[in-house]
Design an enzyme around this catalytic site. Structure first.
Site, PDB file in Angstrom:
ATOM      1  N   TYR A 150       0.922  -1.160   0.179  1.00 12.47           N
ATOM      2  CA  TYR A 150       0.130   0.065   0.061  1.00 12.47           C
ATOM      3  C   TYR A 150       0.924   1.124  -0.029  1.00 12.47           C
ATOM      4  O   TYR A 150       1.945   1.152  -0.717  1.00 12.47           O
ATOM      5  CB  TYR A 150      -0.870  -0.140   1.299  1.00 12.47           C
ATOM      6  CG  TYR A 150      -2.251   0.816   0.957  1.00 12.47           C
ATOM      7  CD1 TYR A 150      -2.980   0.690  -0.113  1.00 12.47           C
ATOM      8  CD2 TYR A 150      -2.579   1.839   2.008  1.00 12.47           C
ATOM      9  CE1 TYR A 150      -4.051   1.499  -0.363  1.00 12.47           C
ATOM     10  CE2 TYR A 150      -3.574   2.636   2.017  1.00 12.47           C
ATOM     11  CZ  TYR A 150      -4.596   2.385   0.871  1.00 12.47           C
ATOM     12  OH  TYR A 150      -5.577   3.176   0.293  1.00 12.47           O
ATOM     13  N   LYS A 199     -19.978 -20.441 -10.356  1.00 14.61           N
ATOM     14  CA  LYS A 199     -19.108 -20.476 -11.424  1.00 14.61           C
ATOM     15  C   LYS A 199     -17.842 -20.026 -11.185  1.00 14.61           C
ATOM     16  O   LYS A 199     -16.785 -20.512 -11.790  1.00 14.61           O
ATOM     17  CB  LYS A 199     -19.848 -19.230 -12.458  1.00 14.61           C
ATOM     18  CG  LYS A 199     -19.624 -19.461 -13.648  1.00 14.61           C
ATOM     19  CD  LYS A 199     -20.064 -20.433 -14.552  1.00 14.61           C
ATOM     20  CE  LYS A 199     -20.169 -20.427 -15.948  1.00 14.61           C
ATOM     21  NZ  LYS A 199     -21.338 -21.120 -16.759  1.00 14.61           N
ATOM     22  N   ALA A 253     -35.338 -22.030 -29.212  1.00 12.65           N
ATOM     23  CA  ALA A 253     -34.767 -20.798 -29.917  1.00 12.65           C
ATOM     24  C   ALA A 253     -34.599 -19.830 -29.132  1.00 12.65           C
ATOM     25  O   ALA A 253     -34.698 -18.600 -29.411  1.00 12.65           O
ATOM     26  CB  ALA A 253     -35.806 -20.423 -31.133  1.00 12.65           C
ATOM     27  N   ALA A 264     -29.023 -20.762 -25.871  1.00 11.53           N
ATOM     28  CA  ALA A 264     -28.273 -21.762 -26.287  1.00 11.53           C
ATOM     29  C   ALA A 264     -28.574 -22.387 -27.581  1.00 11.53           C
ATOM     30  O   ALA A 264     -27.516 -22.393 -28.588  1.00 11.53           O
ATOM     31  CB  ALA A 264     -28.527 -23.017 -25.157  1.00 11.53           C
TER      32      ALA A 264
END
Length: 410
Positions: A39, A94, A195, A198
């Site tokens: 820092y 994720k 549709a 994906a």
């Protein structure tokens, strides 16, 4: 989901501390000198360097190995519009996969808005500190515009995994399935049920690999998307077909390939029976596919099948793609993830399934043997070779297509 598994999932996320992720410090902080470097006053030196040359952020900060996983919670798993905060467990998941499979650090960011303009502006304003943006669980059709405009505004990869990650794995599996069926992608007649993000991305990538647009029939809740029908949105109209077929049943007659990214039990035994010899069925709805594999095999002994489930052969799983795609892109400080890079990922995954399977993979799945064929034409998620093969292919494609800032291996 069984009650005991529901409680186990809640306990998993709550104990021993809430959530699935934490921050790790990478530099020493044990002495006064350490702090003066971490820092003030030492930190002023990289600040000045980056102010003069923005590319030095890759050298002096975590930017080059950092991805933002961002959602607005409008299409969370199969749960729909849960809201941004309720989507956080998925985004944390994720982040875990990025780290576990590709060594990539990631932060999850939940943007609480349904307005695509606000979402786009928010992401664009925070993006400079990251090496890439992974968009997640954003409903169609807004997801298409959001990704397009962010790609135009930013000089780092912007990747909607629900579109392109899924498309890569489907395409890799389909290339190999067609080989088993003795068919060429240029000749294959393809039906895509679903549709949305994906489905549209998968069909686009397949056309870059040689599939003919005139051989593709997109089907949504209202039937085949046709040129003489105005119910489709601007993104779906790209695949509007000149055909007199209206229903899914009519679309399946003589089809070589069925790709389902829709809902459970929508492909009937009668529809499967009407398909061509050696029909390829990718029934990817989770947890219940468009047709149960046992019913499919009882209906057609020649069916070549994949699902999105772990308990059947040939799982189409995005974890085969996005960690390694981003790994390769980050390794060369890529400005984008383009079609050339996606195509490279497709071929790398498809080729890997032809190689001898390591013993570690057999052990992980409780198998005595596994080789290329009807029950194995896409690599398993725990294949240790993925981290070596796919990122290298991505990095080379990024360099060859002009998307890379640095050379592979630099």
């Amino acid at each position: 989901m069984p009650t005991d598994l529901k409680q186990a999932a809640l306990d998993y996320h709550a104990n021993p501390k809430p959530g699935k992720i934490a921050i790790e410090i990478t530099k020493p902080t044990a002495t006064q000198r350490d702090l003066s470097l971490a820092y003030t006053p030492g930190v002023a030196e990289p600040v000045r360097a980056i102010q003069l040359d923005r590319e030095l952020a890759y050298r002096y900060t975590a930017k080059g190995n950092l991805v933002a996983v961002i959602t607005n919670g409008t299409a969370v798993l199969g749960l729909g519009d849960t809201g941004a905060l309720a989507g956080k467990p998925v985004m944390e998941g994720k982040v875990v996969l990025f780290k576990a499979f590709a060594g990539i650090d990631a932060f999850d960011i939940e943007v609480d808005t349904h307005d695509p303009d606000i979402f786009i502006d928010t992401v664009a304003r925070i993006a400079s500190g990251f090496g890439g943006i992974n968009l997640e669980d954003i409903a169609a059709p807004h997801c298409f515009r959001i990704e397009r405009e962010l790609r135009e505004r930013l000089d780092i990869p912007v990747f909607h995994d629900d579109q392109h990650g899924t498309a890569v794995i489907i395409s890799a599996g389909l290339i190999n399935a067609l080989r088993i069926a003795g068919k060429r992608i240029e000749d294959a007649r393809i039906v895509c049920l679903g549709a949305g993000a994906a489905g549209l991305a998968s069909m686009h990538l397949l056309t870059t690999l040689g599939a003919r647009r005139e051989h593709i029939l997109m089907v949504d809740r209202q039937g085949v998307i046709r040129a003489d029908d105005q119910h489709a949105n601007e993104y779906q109209r790209i695949f509007a077909a000149h055909t007199d077929r209206h229903t899914l049943a009519e679309a399946c007659v003589g089809a070589d390939v069925f790709v389902g990214v829709s809902g459970p039990n929508l492909l009937t035994a009668e529809m499967l029976s009407s398909m061509a010899e050696n029909p390829i069925v990718f029934a990817l709805a989770n947890p219940d596919p468009e047709i149960d594999p046992s019913l499919a095999l009882a209906t057609r002994s020649d069916v070549i099948m994949a699902t999105g489930r772990t308990d059947y052969p040939n799982q189409i799983n995005n974890v085969l793609g996005f960690p390694y795609i981003f790994r390769g892109a980050l390794d060369v400080h890529a400005r984008s993830i383009n079609d050339a890079m996606l195509t490279a990922a497709v071929h790398a995954l498809a080729d890997l399934a032809h190689q001898p399977v390591p013993d570690s993979v057999l052990k992980a799945y409780g198998l005595d043997a596994l080789s290329f064929g009807r029950d194995y034409f896409i690599p398993k998620p725990f294949d240790p070779r993925l981290i070596d093969v796919v990122p290298a292919a991505i990095a080379r494609a990024a360099a060859d297509s002009g998307a890379a800032r640095t050379a592979p291996g630099a």
